[in-house]
Design an enzyme around this catalytic site. Structure first.
Site, PDB file in Angstrom:
ATOM      1  CE  LYS A  22      -1.833   1.424   4.181  1.00  0.00           C
ATOM      2  NZ  LYS A  22      -1.231   2.982   4.469  1.00  0.00           N
ATOM      3  CG  ASN A  23       2.341   2.735   3.508  1.00  0.00           C
ATOM      4  OD1 ASN A  23       1.307   3.071   3.355  1.00  0.00           O
ATOM      5  ND2 ASN A  23       2.637   2.510   4.885  1.00  0.00           N
ATOM      6  NE  ARG A  94       0.916  11.964   6.974  1.00  0.00           N
ATOM      7  CZ  ARG A  94       1.045  13.086   7.490  1.00  0.00           C
ATOM      8  NH1 ARG A  94      -0.074  13.905   8.054  1.00  0.00           N
ATOM      9  NH2 ARG A  94       2.035  13.622   7.629  1.00  0.00           N
ATOM     10  CB  CYS A 118      -3.955   5.621  11.474  1.00  0.00           C
ATOM     11  SG  CYS A 118      -4.621   4.407  10.361  1.00  0.00           S
ATOM     12  NE  ARG A 123       0.376  10.177  10.306  1.00  0.00           N
ATOM     13  CZ  ARG A 123      -0.128   9.168   9.763  1.00  0.00           C
ATOM     14  NH1 ARG A 123      -1.193   8.528   9.937  1.00  0.00           N
ATOM     15  NH2 ARG A 123       0.796   8.608   8.785  1.00  0.00           N
ATOM     16  CG  ASP A 310       3.357   1.125   9.653  1.00  0.00           C
ATOM     17  OD1 ASP A 310       2.470   2.002  10.282  1.00  0.00           O
ATOM     18  OD2 ASP A 310       3.716   1.459   8.472  1.00  0.00           O
ATOM     19  NE  ARG A 402     -10.159   3.693   5.562  1.00  0.00           N
ATOM     20  CZ  ARG A 402     -10.535   4.710   4.735  1.00  0.00           C
ATOM     21  NH1 ARG A 402      -9.591   5.272   4.097  1.00  0.00           N
ATOM     22  NH2 ARG A 402     -11.817   5.300   4.714  1.00  0.00           N
TER      23      ARG A 402
HETATM   24  N1  EPU Z   1       6.416  14.447  10.834  1.00  0.00           N
HETATM   25  C1  EPU Z   1       6.497  15.756  11.084  1.00  0.00           C
HETATM   26  N2  EPU Z   1       6.366  16.495   9.950  1.00  0.00           N
HETATM   27  C2  EPU Z   1       6.444  16.348   8.673  1.00  0.00           C
HETATM   28  C3  EPU Z   1       6.095  14.921   8.264  1.00  0.00           C
HETATM   29  C4  EPU Z   1       6.259  14.017   9.409  1.00  0.00           C
HETATM   30  O1  EPU Z   1       6.781  16.277  12.116  1.00  0.00           O
HETATM   31  O2  EPU Z   1       6.182  17.247   7.743  1.00  0.00           O
HETATM   32  C5  EPU Z   1       6.704  13.432  11.913  1.00  0.00           C
HETATM   33  C6  EPU Z   1       5.247  12.670  12.201  1.00  0.00           C
HETATM   34  O3  EPU Z   1       4.358  13.451  12.613  1.00  0.00           O
HETATM   35  C7  EPU Z   1       5.490  11.440  12.595  1.00  0.00           C
HETATM   36  C8  EPU Z   1       7.048  11.170  11.999  1.00  0.00           C
HETATM   37  O4  EPU Z   1       7.573  12.467  11.462  1.00  0.00           O
HETATM   38  O5  EPU Z   1       5.659  11.654  14.132  1.00  0.00           O
HETATM   39  C9  EPU Z   1       7.091  10.042  10.794  1.00  0.00           C
HETATM   40  O6  EPU Z   1       6.300  10.410   9.800  1.00  0.00           O
HETATM   41  P1  EPU Z   1       6.433  10.127   8.454  1.00  0.00           P
HETATM   42  O7  EPU Z   1       6.264  11.332   7.628  1.00  0.00           O
HETATM   43  O8  EPU Z   1       7.684   9.297   8.272  1.00  0.00           O
HETATM   44  O9  EPU Z   1       5.359   8.969   8.340  1.00  0.00           O
HETATM   45  P2  EPU Z   1       4.130   9.191   7.126  1.00  0.00           P
HETATM   46  O10 EPU Z   1       4.664   9.472   5.824  1.00  0.00           O
HETATM   47  O11 EPU Z   1       2.951  10.183   7.619  1.00  0.00           O
HETATM   48  C10 EPU Z   1       4.147   6.658   6.354  1.00  0.00           C
HETATM   49  C11 EPU Z   1       3.388   5.584   6.360  1.00  0.00           C
HETATM   50  C12 EPU Z   1       2.944   5.063   7.364  1.00  0.00           C
HETATM   51  C13 EPU Z   1       3.938   4.764   8.511  1.00  0.00           C
HETATM   52  C14 EPU Z   1       5.136   5.748   8.352  1.00  0.00           C
HETATM   53  C15 EPU Z   1       6.353   5.425   9.135  1.00  0.00           C
HETATM   54  C16 EPU Z   1       1.870   6.263   4.284  1.00  0.00           C
HETATM   55  C17 EPU Z   1       0.911   6.626   3.484  1.00  0.00           C
HETATM   56  N3  EPU Z   1       2.092   6.045   5.616  1.00  0.00           N
HETATM   57  O12 EPU Z   1       3.537   7.914   7.103  1.00  0.00           O
HETATM   58  O13 EPU Z   1       2.193   3.977   7.477  1.00  0.00           O
HETATM   59  O14 EPU Z   1       3.740   4.442   9.406  1.00  0.00           O
HETATM   60  O15 EPU Z   1       5.563   6.366   7.001  1.00  0.00           O
HETATM   61  O16 EPU Z   1       7.151   4.475   8.359  1.00  0.00           O
HETATM   62  O17 EPU Z   1       2.904   5.807   3.525  1.00  0.00           O
HETATM   63  C18 EPU Z   1       0.215   2.582   7.849  1.00  0.00           C
HETATM   64  O18 EPU Z   1       0.535   2.114   6.557  1.00  0.00           O
HETATM   65  O19 EPU Z   1      -0.548   2.200   8.661  1.00  0.00           O
HETATM   66  C19 EPU Z   1       0.650   3.846   8.103  1.00  0.00           C
HETATM   67  C20 EPU Z   1       0.525   4.680   9.123  1.00  0.00           C
END
Ligand code: EPU
Length: 433
Positions: A22-23, A94, A118, A123, A310, A402
């Site tokens: 998915k990601n 997201r 989620c 975030r 995850d 999802r």
């Molecule tokens: N963060 C910030 N500022 C930003 C971006 C991120 O402070 O501009 C913080 C977030 O709040 C969080 C941390 O950085 O505390 C990590 O966030 P990251 O941006 O790495 O995660 P994401 O891109 O929002 C993706 C996956 C998540 C997975 C995380 C970490 C997708 C759609 N989601 O989220 O997957 O947990 O990377 O590997 O790609 C899931 O699949 O259930 C899921 C939540």
């Protein structure tokens, strides 16, 4: 609302193959907007976030359709695209944030109402925005929406991410492909899904080096072609099946997913007493159901290659019945362990305190009504219920579907007793990702 009925106590046997990640698929769909030719993503899973992405692409004027197991997009002239992302689609997942860079590059303007996701804690998207601003985008925040404009092409920059965000790295790689000159991204995320995006873009003609390390170098303004691409397998789904056999006992093969994609999870399972045999492109997992799992584990979830956030709830599900107390700390998300209430309802002694989950172990789990709080927490409750005596009713307002096309059916094929029933009255499904 879906209710999954699980009757625990059945060992698992057989072979299972995780779908495409998915990601990976979600950012790849956004990246197809950058391509000057048709693209096809092979074997894309039927997830609700994929459906939302297709709807979003269509809403901004792109052409994207499902052809059986594949997702195909056609190139669209910039004049045919619009940068307004409809609020319901932005708020539904997201991954709507992945459309910021491609739409800004293609149309010169993008407006994104706050993206969903989620509820894992705050975030923010500040790193996405500060990176794009460094490339020359004008950022306007207005209530719950952000508008980005560019006057002329984006410019290559030397930019350090304040923390290695997966999503922000993906945004900035896509933007850098369209920027004038060279971009250096420092402190970038090293996750396999970032590498998968880079491989896709490079196959389309982009010049990118350094994926899998914290420093990425991107030479922009190369014309990107369309290609047919097979996204990487879903390493979190692979870990889910591995966790399932760990709690039930039995022997399964997780095929088509290289063990290195979830090595930290496999090592954790070995520490718990699960037998793991690694092959080049698959792993065999076996556990004697008569032997108790070993607890005493201290896990720390963080960015790649550390233990994946995850997988933290799945690890918790494995540790509930282990022989000693364990604890898990999640460095990335403040509310990763909302599933603890469900574990407790099943009879486990565990406490979520902020980012830390403490698990007493030695639980005798008993089926009970529980509710999925988020995607991975929901999957973890399903796994825990496989180890419970009696029947669990897992109510899911749409989280699990999802991330997994049909997790109950997949587990049933391995010998689990679980089935899903959809309630006739449609409900608004929550956001995820
Ligand atoms: N963060 C910030 N500022 C930003 C971006 C991120 O402070 O501009 C913080 C977030 O709040 C969080 C941390 O950085 O505390 C990590 O966030 P990251 O941006 O790495 O995660 P994401 O891109 O929002 C993706 C996956 C998540 C997975 C995380 C970490 C997708 C759609 N989601 O989220 O997957 O947990 O990377 O590997 O790609 C899931 O699949 O259930 C899921 C939540």
């Amino acid at each position: 609302m879906q209710t999954i009925t699980i009757t625990g106590g059945h060992t698992l046997h057989g072979t299972i193959r995780p779908a495409a990640a998915k990601n990976s698929v979600l950012p790849l769909l956004a990246a197809t907007l950058l391509c000057g030719g048709p693209c096809c993503l092979r074997g894309a899973p039927e997830l609700s976030d994929v459906d939302t992405s297709l709807a979003l692409l269509q809403a901004v004027g792109a052409k994207a359709v499902r052809h059986g197991p594949d997702l195909c997009t056609l190139p669209v002239a910039a004049q045919g695209l619009c940068g307004e992302i409809p609020p319901p689609l932005a708020g539904a997942m997201r991954s709507s944030v992945f459309y910021l860079a491609p739409l800004l590059c293609r149309t010169g303007m993008v407006r994104l109402p706050l993206p969903g996701g989620c509820r894992l804690g705050p975030r923010p998207v500040d790193i996405h925005l500060s990176g794009l601003a460094a490339m020359g985008a004008k950022v306007e925040l207005e209530g719950e929406a952000v508008t980005l404009r560019r006057f002329g092409p984006l410019q290559g920059v030397d930019f350090t991410l304040r923390l290695p965000s997966v999503g922000a790295t993906i945004t900035l790689v896509m933007a850098a492909c369209c920027a004038m000159g060279t971009t250096v991204l420092r402190g970038a995320a090293c996750e396999p899904e970032v590498c998968d995006l880079v491989e896709f873009l490079r196959s389309c003609g982009a010049q990118i080096t350094g994926e899998g390390t914290p420093v990425l170098v991107i030479r922009g303004r190369q014309a990107l072609d369309g290609i047919t691409y097979t996204p990487m397998p879903d390493r979190i789904a692979a870990a889910t099946y591995a966790a399932a056999v760990a709690v039930t006992g039995g022997k399964i093969t997780v095929a088509g997913c290289a063990p290195r994609y979830y090595e930290a999870f496999l090592r954790f399972l070995e520490d718990c007493g699960v037998e793991v045999r690694r092959g080049e492109n698959g792993a065999e997992l076996a556990r004697d159901p008569g032997r108790q799992l070993r607890g005493g584990q201290h896990l720390y979830a963080n960015g790649w290659p550390a233990f994946a956030t995850d997988n933290a709830p799945l690890a918790a599900a494995v540790l509930l019945t282990a022989d000693r107390p364990s604890e898990i700390y999640d460095h990335l998300f403040a509310n990763r362990f909302a599933c603890a209430a469900g574990f407790a309802a099943l009879g486990a002694d565990c406490r979520a305190e902020g980012r830390r989950l403490w698990i007493a172990g030695n639980a005798v789990l008993q089926g009970a009504p529980v509710q999925a709080p988020d995607l991975r927490g929901g999957a973890a409750l399903l796994v825990a219920a496989l180890a419970a005596r009696g029947t669990t009713q897992l109510r899911d307002p749409g989280h699990i579907r999802r991330g997994y096309a049909d997790l109950p059916a997949e587990l049933e094929k391995l010998g689990a007793r679980c089935s899903a029933r959809r309630q006739a009255t449609p409900e608004r499904t929550p956001a995820t990702g």
